[in-house]
Design a protein around this motif. Structure first.
Motif, mmCIF file in Angstrom:
data_model
loop_
_atom_site.group_PDB
_atom_site.id
_atom_site.type_symbol
_atom_site.label_atom_id
_atom_site.label_comp_id
_atom_site.label_asym_id
_atom_site.label_seq_id
_atom_site.Cartn_x
_atom_site.Cartn_y
_atom_site.Cartn_z
ATOM 1 N N HIS A 110 -0.207 -6.054 1.520
ATOM 2 C CA HIS A 110 0.889 -5.120 1.773
ATOM 3 C C HIS A 110 1.231 -4.450 0.438
ATOM 4 O O HIS A 110 1.434 -5.139 -0.570
ATOM 5 N N HIS A 111 1.278 -3.117 0.436
ATOM 6 C CA HIS A 111 1.473 -2.375 -0.818
ATOM 7 C C HIS A 111 2.747 -2.802 -1.571
ATOM 8 O O HIS A 111 2.730 -2.956 -2.799
ATOM 9 N N THR A 112 3.822 -2.998 -0.834
ATOM 10 C CA THR A 112 5.100 -3.362 -1.467
ATOM 11 C C THR A 112 5.013 -4.747 -2.105
ATOM 12 O O THR A 112 5.556 -4.988 -3.191
ATOM 13 N N GLY A 114 2.310 -5.981 -3.228
ATOM 14 C CA GLY A 114 1.467 -5.732 -4.403
ATOM 15 C C GLY A 114 2.306 -5.294 -5.596
ATOM 16 O O GLY A 114 2.118 -5.789 -6.707
ATOM 17 N N HIS A 115 3.266 -4.386 -5.366
ATOM 18 C CA HIS A 115 4.118 -3.944 -6.478
ATOM 19 C C HIS A 115 4.814 -5.138 -7.132
ATOM 20 O O HIS A 115 4.865 -5.240 -8.364
ATOM 21 N N ALA A 116 5.356 -6.032 -6.310
ATOM 22 C CA ALA A 116 6.051 -7.205 -6.873
ATOM 23 C C ALA A 116 5.087 -8.021 -7.741
ATOM 24 O O ALA A 116 5.469 -8.528 -8.799
ATOM 25 N N VAL A 135 11.148 -0.758 -6.146
ATOM 26 C CA VAL A 135 11.662 0.615 -6.027
ATOM 27 C C VAL A 135 10.541 1.608 -6.300
ATOM 28 O O VAL A 135 10.059 1.718 -7.419
ATOM 29 N N SER A 136 10.146 2.352 -5.267
ATOM 30 C CA SER A 136 9.054 3.309 -5.482
ATOM 31 C C SER A 136 9.369 4.614 -4.767
ATOM 32 O O SER A 136 10.505 4.850 -4.349
ATOM 33 N N GLY A 137 8.335 5.450 -4.587
ATOM 34 C CA GLY A 137 8.547 6.720 -3.917
ATOM 35 C C GLY A 137 8.774 6.544 -2.425
ATOM 36 O O GLY A 137 9.381 7.393 -1.772
ATOM 37 N N GLY A 301 3.587 2.096 -11.635
ATOM 38 C CA GLY A 301 3.105 2.962 -10.552
ATOM 39 C C GLY A 301 1.944 2.323 -9.810
ATOM 40 O O GLY A 301 1.564 1.167 -10.079
ATOM 41 N N ASP A 302 1.379 3.076 -8.874
ATOM 42 C CA ASP A 302 0.315 2.513 -8.039
ATOM 43 C C ASP A 302 -0.936 2.182 -8.860
ATOM 44 O O ASP A 302 -1.404 2.994 -9.657
ATOM 45 N N ASN A 303 -1.449 0.996 -8.633
ATOM 46 C CA ASN A 303 -2.669 0.534 -9.312
ATOM 47 C C ASN A 303 -3.300 -0.544 -8.442
ATOM 48 O O ASN A 303 -2.675 -1.039 -7.495
HETATM 49 ZN ZN ZN Z 1 3.495 2.239 -4.728
#
Ligand code: ZN
Ligand code: KG4
Length: 344
Positions: A110-112, A114-116, A135-137, A301-303
């Motif tokens: 899950h992308h979110t 992943g951010h964590a 917190v993202s776009g 950011g996204d990676n």
């Molecule tokens: Zn993102």
């Protein structure tokens, strides 16, 4: 264990190899932002096409940079949700084909979440349980991370994400896309007290966010000034907007930490690169003796390194997929129950 991560949910085509969820062996990002800039935002169809063109070279580069072959990879993790459906499908289809051909486990991420996980790559001592502010776009969420694969949502945005508020206001202020960074830069020379902006409260939901009112207020302020031939000081307005967003994010996160008994907070997502947000949350945490973790700016950011990191923990928890894996434009977090009332 070495996981190849693949990310294509928005306008970055990315691949990375991460060892044991913590050590980056390679991290390749092909950004399309410059191309979308002329349209003032991401054009979904264009994003899908560019992902299709880039993905092969990006994955190859990630393997080359880590001096590894596909055979040496232990699993393939891919962002399957949420995001632009056409963009996600490119990464998911590619990862499925690769996993099948190389006979490797396929790991949905899950992308979110992943951010964590971006925080695990810089802070070896960070382990659940902790409170995540993501917190993202596309997302604004306070979640209790009770173990590596269980996220309990405490608060979320009711409308726009904070990043969307930054970007839409930036567009109205005639900054280029993506506008968050330009607001951040302009704010350095502005007076945050020059404009009074609304502070949204949601009755009965102290940890939920709402940014659409703030966005509309700023856009209307700019339109009104234009019609009346008044000049708006962009630096002052940027500083006021950034301060307001930083204060809202900080106040609600600290309130959630106090209510649920968390003394460790981890900030992540594209907006976590914002200097005002980082400073406000750091100050509030310092005042209370809380520990705050933040990713390096490059990993806000996204990676795909963050996807490989979360993929490692998903794999350890038995979260894998077969060839029926599909992309999803929206999806709840893992283990999420919206009315969760637990603490540590
Ligand atoms: Zn993102
Ligand atoms: O996590 P991300 O790269 O993509 C999504 O998952 O949405 O976040 C992108 C968002 C955009 O809204 C962008 O303007 C914002 O992060 N952003 C910033 C800054 N750098 C990126 N917002 C405020 N200040 C920044 N320095």
């Amino acid at each position: 264990m070495r996981i190849l991560g693949i990310e294509s949910s928005c306008d970055e085509t990315a691949a990375a190899i991460v060892e044991d969820g913590r050590k980056i062996l390679s991290n390749v990002i092909a950004s399309q932002a410059a191309e979308h800039q002329k349209y003032g935002g991401v054009v979904p169809e264009l994003a899908s096409r560019r992902h299709s063109e880039a993905i092969l070279g990006v994955v190859r580069q990630a393997l080359d940079d880590s001096h590894m072959t596909l055979e040496e990879v232990d699993g393939i993790a891919v962002t399957f949700a949420p995001g632009l459906i056409g963009a996600l499908l490119v990464g998911v289809s590619y990862a499925k084909g690769l996993a099948w051909a190389a006979k490797k486990p396929l790991i949905p991420v899950h992308h979110t979440e992943g951010h964590a996980a971006a925080n695990y790559l810089l802070h070896p001592e960070l382990k659940p349980p902790y409170l995540a502010l993501i917190v993202s776009g596309g997302h604004t969420r306070i979640a209790a991370v009770t173990d590596y694969t269980t996220f309990q949502t405490i608060g979320r945005t009711r409308d726009d994400a904070a990043g969307e508020c930054f970007d839409k206001c930036a567009r109205a202020m005639q900054f280029p896309y993506p506008g968050g960074l330009h607001i951040d830069r302009a704010a350095q020379n502005g007076d945050p007290k020059a404009y009074r902006l609304p502070h949204t409260k949601i009755d009965g939901s102290p940890y939920d966010f709402s940014f659409s009112g703030l966005k509309t207020y700023v856009v209307n302020l700019l339109h009104h000034a234009e019609q009346c031939h008044e000049t708006v000081n962009r630096a002052d307005l940027a500083a006021a907007l950034q301060t307001q967003i930083a204060n809202v994010l900080t106040d609600k996160t600290i309130a959630a930490a106090e209510a649920y008994g968390y003394k460790t907070i981890a900030l992540s997502g594209g907006v976590s690169a914002n200097t005002g947000v980082r400073a406000a949350l750091q100050k509030a945490c310092d005042e209370r003796g809380y520990t705050l973790y933040m990713p390096s700016i490059a990993l806000c950011g996204d990676n795909a390194a963050m996807i490989a990191s979360q993929g490692y923990y998903n794999f350890l928890a038995g979260i894998t997929a077969d060839e029926s894996l599909n992309a999803m434009a929206s999806k709840e977090l893992h283990g999420e129950s919206v009315d969760w009332k637990g603490g540590i």
